[in-house]
Motif scaffolding. Structure first.
Motif, PDB file in Angstrom:
ATOM      1  N   LYS A 122       0.882  -1.184   0.000  1.00 30.49           N
ATOM      2  CA  LYS A 122       0.000   0.000   0.000  1.00 30.49           C
ATOM      3  C   LYS A 122       0.911   1.223   0.000  1.00 30.49           C
ATOM      4  N   ASN A 123       0.585   2.240  -0.805  1.00 33.46           N
ATOM      5  CA  ASN A 123       1.376   3.473  -0.756  1.00 33.46           C
ATOM      6  C   ASN A 123       0.789   4.416   0.301  1.00 33.46           C
ATOM      7  N   ASP A 124       1.384   5.597   0.423  1.00 31.58           N
ATOM      8  CA  ASP A 124       0.951   6.539   1.465  1.00 31.58           C
ATOM      9  C   ASP A 124      -0.493   6.970   1.263  1.00 31.58           C
ATOM     10  N   ALA A 125      -0.930   6.967   0.001  1.00 29.46           N
ATOM     11  CA  ALA A 125      -2.311   7.362  -0.290  1.00 29.46           C
ATOM     12  C   ALA A 125      -3.290   6.208  -0.046  1.00 29.46           C
ATOM     13  N   GLY A 126      -2.762   5.071   0.381  1.00 27.74           N
ATOM     14  CA  GLY A 126      -3.637   3.928   0.669  1.00 27.74           C
ATOM     15  C   GLY A 126      -3.992   3.106  -0.563  1.00 27.74           C
ATOM     16  N   GLU A 127      -3.353   3.396  -1.694  1.00 29.09           N
ATOM     17  CA  GLU A 127      -3.630   2.619  -2.914  1.00 29.09           C
ATOM     18  C   GLU A 127      -2.779   1.357  -2.941  1.00 29.09           C
ATOM     19  N   THR A 128      -3.301   0.356  -3.657  1.00 31.06           N
ATOM     20  CA  THR A 128      -2.583  -0.914  -3.738  1.00 31.06           C
ATOM     21  C   THR A 128      -1.754  -0.970  -5.017  1.00 31.06           C
ATOM     22  N   PRO A 132       1.128   0.709  -9.827  1.00 30.77           N
ATOM     23  CA  PRO A 132      -0.277   0.697  -9.392  1.00 30.77           C
ATOM     24  C   PRO A 132      -0.996  -0.544  -9.904  1.00 30.77           C
ATOM     25  N   GLN A 133      -1.920  -1.059  -9.117  1.00 31.79           N
ATOM     26  CA  GLN A 133      -2.513  -2.365  -9.428  1.00 31.79           C
ATOM     27  C   GLN A 133      -3.118  -2.426 -10.831  1.00 31.79           C
ATOM     28  N   GLN A 134      -3.746  -1.346 -11.294  1.00 32.66           N
ATOM     29  CA  GLN A 134      -4.393  -1.409 -12.607  1.00 32.66           C
ATOM     30  C   GLN A 134      -3.369  -1.467 -13.745  1.00 32.66           C
ATOM     31  N   ASP A 135      -2.095  -1.155 -13.435  1.00 28.32           N
ATOM     32  CA  ASP A 135      -1.052  -1.168 -14.461  1.00 28.32           C
ATOM     33  C   ASP A 135      -0.195  -2.435 -14.422  1.00 28.32           C
ATOM     34  N   LEU A 136      -0.606  -3.387 -13.616  1.00 29.23           N
ATOM     35  CA  LEU A 136       0.218  -4.594 -13.455  1.00 29.23           C
ATOM     36  C   LEU A 136       0.504  -5.288 -14.787  1.00 29.23           C
ATOM     37  N   LEU A 137      -0.537  -5.511 -15.587  1.00 27.21           N
ATOM     38  CA  LEU A 137      -0.330  -6.290 -16.816  1.00 27.21           C
ATOM     39  C   LEU A 137       0.522  -5.542 -17.833  1.00 27.21           C
ATOM     40  N   SER A 138       0.361  -4.225 -17.916  1.00 28.16           N
ATOM     41  CA  SER A 138       1.203  -3.499 -18.879  1.00 28.16           C
ATOM     42  C   SER A 138       2.662  -3.534 -18.434  1.00 28.16           C
TER      43      SER A 138
END
Lengths: 168, 117, 556
Positions: C191-197, C222-228
């Protein structure tokens, strides 16, 4: 070598020109990357089409700026297990290249499906191989898991569409 | 004195087989044809390679063997002994049809570590 | 756990049909072995020493009782009554016949299983933390992301003929239970400081001939960029990885030879091109997959169960099993149970068809119908009520699976070795069996504490010997089986590669040599120190002089 192009076996109208042979006046030719870089001006001055043949260690990044001048890029497979060419085809597709992307060298029938998905539209086939031979290896996957160069809708987006349609 | 036998895996089931005198592929090394290195072996390798072309076996090659006191055929390399005698991990996986290799069976698992190794 | 929808089901069925065609063309002779080999490997089928071997994928090691029962059936029908759990959380079967493999795969497809990419120069079965969804120290359930990676990597058209195999693992904890740092790509959820995974991405780890610890390529994808991001790493590897020598073809060598900064720059440049594309994982899809991994319906329980404490007091054997194999769960009143597949004197990771069926029943009764396979060749019931541990232990004991040796010296990893593998130089399993007998005394094992012993039958290191606190590597020395000893490795968060301590020992002397190492550790140990910590404190020298006293004499 005969070619499999868009699912049909056709005669190859292109001439692979050895680096040591002078440029012919007419006819579509395919030259090596070295020849292209050396004789670029002369090649572009010709009326007939020109293509470049890349070896497995020549990335299409090296002809990225030239693609509008080329009608064909041939990518060599020194062994059918050397899969660099798949990524090269993806790059060419991403660069917006609309000419023929041809797989040459050691290519297996069972690789046809993946090659098409990566953007190849022509493959060199061994003499004696028929369309039926190639058709026999085409697998019938209703949908792939990934986005690739062939525009096939991946399973993830099909799921999205279904969710949107059912409102769930 | 060492001799050669030709071995491969059968295409259909993958099992270890040995080239027999009549040109068939035997399941047991005891039925393998003993060959002298040189032209005798080379001629049989031609036949073995033809059997690969004919979709009977995969990857034929020759191995060195010795004849034991009891007349059984024993591969020289331990790798080939394991291939001929079966895995040494379970007593019931060792090949019961091939005598002479279970003599070192003792209460220490693996069953024939010393016999093979 | 994840269930197939019709898309997944069609896909796996279609893959069975495709492979059936390939097998038919091989048997008819239309295809040579050379052409067939990569195709069969991509479907987990090897031609080994004695027979074919099929490796079945258990994505991120999670499977159900129904699937376990099918595996038992396959063990009986196609193997000789056994299954063999591997270090990639997979299971493999020896002795299947080539012409029966398509039917075997069709049977697997019936229970949503397959053998896709369990071998070959492609992206292998994705592994994850075996305690995912049960342990308190995780940021998220790593299996959600492992499933997303599984789908993306399945028959990826571009990454099917890579230079070499490519392994990805996912974890979500500071404690590394998935050997993250020794994967081609290791992913740790943060988790980053902003609480995002997002993911901390490790690239270029690996074992084999040239073991290397991975390097952090990106602290937070960021999780949504994992596949790229994964696609960028794979594309750069596919284009620039070496193809001239199979021992230098893994991405670890590319990282090493190119340099981290330069390769990272290439990856980042490629990532920028594809980051905002259809490779973004839509939130809806994450939510859909997440829903399959929703926690099971836990009961509200007290943290302490009085009857459990009483049973432990009354039954020291049960208490020892609890101490050895049971770990904390994040829900009050629940525990995670490790089931050791290392009974005394038996091959590590082996399980009989009967045991599989019994375990399937037990998982239904005690752990919400879910089983995990670990990379250490054991199994896990992730959600067991504390109040039912005693009954479970009794039932496990009845089927010979209550060995309390998790993490102890007899809890070894061993590759199949020369008993099965066509590549091996020496046997691994029989050596493990002998060590297991030598250290049969459980009191002694508990006194020694955590001691990770790992055995490989050749330099390919499938037995993870480089990351064993003690590693044993089989070599062929002039036609004899010899074993090299490495000390000080670790596959956990304190990752380290073991050092070779000296010349190899013969198969007759290696168990004695191991015992010398361990008894010296006992002499040098401070308090309850682990072997690894003692070794790190005192270094290799005392072990060298204990193992090779003649060298010392020569030097004196």
């Amino acid at each position: 070598m005969p070619l499999l192009k868009d699912g049909k076996i056709v005669n190859d109208s292109w001439l692979y020109l050895d680096d040591s042979i002078a440029l012919p006046k007419v006819g579509a030719i395919v030259v090596s990357l070295a020849r292209w870089q050396r004789d670029r001006a002369a090649l572009m001055a010709r009326t007939d089409s020109v293509g470049v043949r890349l070896t497995a260690d020549q990335s299409p990044e090296q002809i990225k700026e030239d693609l509008t001048e080329l009608a064909l890029v041939a990518i060599e497979f020194p062994a059918f297990t050397n899969g660099r060419g798949y990524s090269y085809a993806r790059l060419l597709h991403r660069y917006g290249f609309t000419g023929e992307i041809r797989a040459v060298g050691n290519v297996l029938r069972d690789q046809y499906g993946n090659m098409k998905r990566c953007g190849f539209n022509a493959l060199e086939v061994k003499s004696g191989e028929t369309e039926a031979h190639w058709q026999a290896t085409v697998s019938n996957f209703s949908a792939p898991y990934q986005v690739a160069a062939d525009g096939a809708e991946p399973i993830m987006s099909l799921r999205q569409q279904r969710m949107a349609a059912t409102g769930g | 004195m060492t001799r050669q036998v030709i071995t491969a895996n059968r295409l259909k089931d993958g099992l270890v087989v040995f080239l027999a005198e009549d040109g068939s592929w035997a399941d047991s090394i005891l039925d393998a044809q003993l060959l002298k290195a040189g032209s005798e072996l080379d001629n049989r390798l031609v036949l073995a390679n033809a059997a690969e072309q004919a979709k009977i076996v995969v990857g034929p090659y020759e191995i060195e063997v010795t004849e034991t006191d009891t007349g059984d055929i024993r591969p020289v390399r331990y790798r080939e002994r394991i291939r001929a005698y079966g895995p040494s991990t379970h007593a019931d996986f060792a090949r019961q049809d091939i005598p002479g290799h279970l003599t070192h069976l003792d209460d220490v698992s693996p069953v024939y570590f010393n016999g093979v190794g | 756990m994840y269930r197939y929808d019709e898309f997944d089901r069609n896909f796996v069925n279609e893959r069975v049909t495709e492979f059936r065609g390939q097998v038919a063309r091989r048997l008819s002779g239309e295809m040579s072995e050379e052409e067939f080999r990569p195709l069969r490997l991509m479907n987990g089928l090897y031609l080994q020493l004695h027979a074919y071997m099929l490796r079945v994928a258990i994505p991120y090691g999670t499977f159900s009782s129904v699937q376990m029962r099918k595996l038992a059936h396959i063990a009986r029908t196609y193997d000789r009554g056994y299954g063999h759990f591997t270090t990639r959380q997979n299971i493999q079967f020896n002795w299947p016949k080539l012409d029966q493999v398509p039917d075997l795969l069709a049977e697997l497809a019936d229970v949503e299983m397959h053998a896709i990419q369990t071998s070959g120069n492609c992206i292998r079965n994705v592994t994850a933390d075996p305690y995912a969804g049960a342990v308190a120290d995780e940021v998220d359930d790593s299996r959600i992301w492992a499933e997303i990676v599984r789908q993306w990597s399945t028959l990826h058209p571009e990454f099917t003929y890579l230079g070499r195999k490519f392994k990805i693992a996912v974890s979500a904890s500071d404690f590394d239970r998935a050997v993250i740092r020794f994967h081609d790509i290791g992913l740790i959820l943060k988790k980053n400081d902003a609480g995002e995974t997002g993911f901390q991405v490790w690239v270029g780890g690996g074992l084999g001939r040239t073991p290397m610890i991975g390097k952090v390529f990106n602290e937070f994808v960021p999780q949504q960029d994992l596949l790229s991001y994964l696609e960028a790493v794979l594309r750069v590897y596919n284009m620039y990885g070496r193809r001239d020598n199979k021992y230098k073809a893994r991405i670890k060598i590319l990282v090493h030879e190119t340099g981290i900064d330069e390769l990272k720059a290439k990856v980042e440049a490629e990532w920028r091109e594809i980051r905002d594309s259809a490779l973004k994982v839509p939130d809806d899809e994450v939510a859909r997959i997440r829903s399959y991994f929703a926690p099971p319906p836990f009961e509200q329980l007290d943290a302490i169960d009085r009857s459990f404490e009483t049973k432990k007091f009354e039954n020291p054997e049960f208490a020892r099993w609890v101490t050895g194999n049971v770990v904390a769960h994040r829900e009050p009143g629940y525990r995670i149970v490790n089931i050791s597949l290392k009974p005394e004197g038996l091959p590590p990771g082996d399980i009989t068809a009967d045991q599989m069926e019994d375990l399937a029943d037990l998982a239904e009764t005690y752990s919400f119908d879910e089983i995990r396979a670990t990379h250490e060749q054991n199994l896990v019931f992730a959600h067991v009520k504390q109040s039912e541990l005693f009954e479970l232990w009794q039932e496990l004991a009845e089927i010979g699976l209550a060995m309390p040796n998790i993490g102890k010296v007899s809890d070894m990893i061993a590759c199949p070795g020369l008993d099965y593998c066509a590549l091996a130089n020496a046997r691994a399993i029989p050596l493990a069996q002998r060590i297991s007998k030598r250290y049969a005394d459980l009191d002694q094992q508990f006194d020694l504490g955590e001691l990770k012993l790992k055995i490989s039958g050749c330099i390919n290191a499938c037995g993870h010997h480089h990351v064993g606190h003690i590693g044993l590597l089989g070599v062929d020395r002039r036609g004899e089986e010899y074993y090299q000893i490495t000390l000080g490795g670790s596959g956990a968060e304190d990752a380290a590669i073991g050092s070779i301590i000296g010349p190899a020992f013969s198969s007759e002397t290696v168990v004695d040599a191991l015992e010398s190492v361990i008894s010296l550790f006992v002499e040098l140990r401070l308090d309850k120190e682990r072997f690894l910590d003692t070794y790190r404190r005192v270094g290799a020298a005392p072990f060298k002089s204990r193992l090779y006293p003649e060298k010392l004499d020569a030097a004196a």
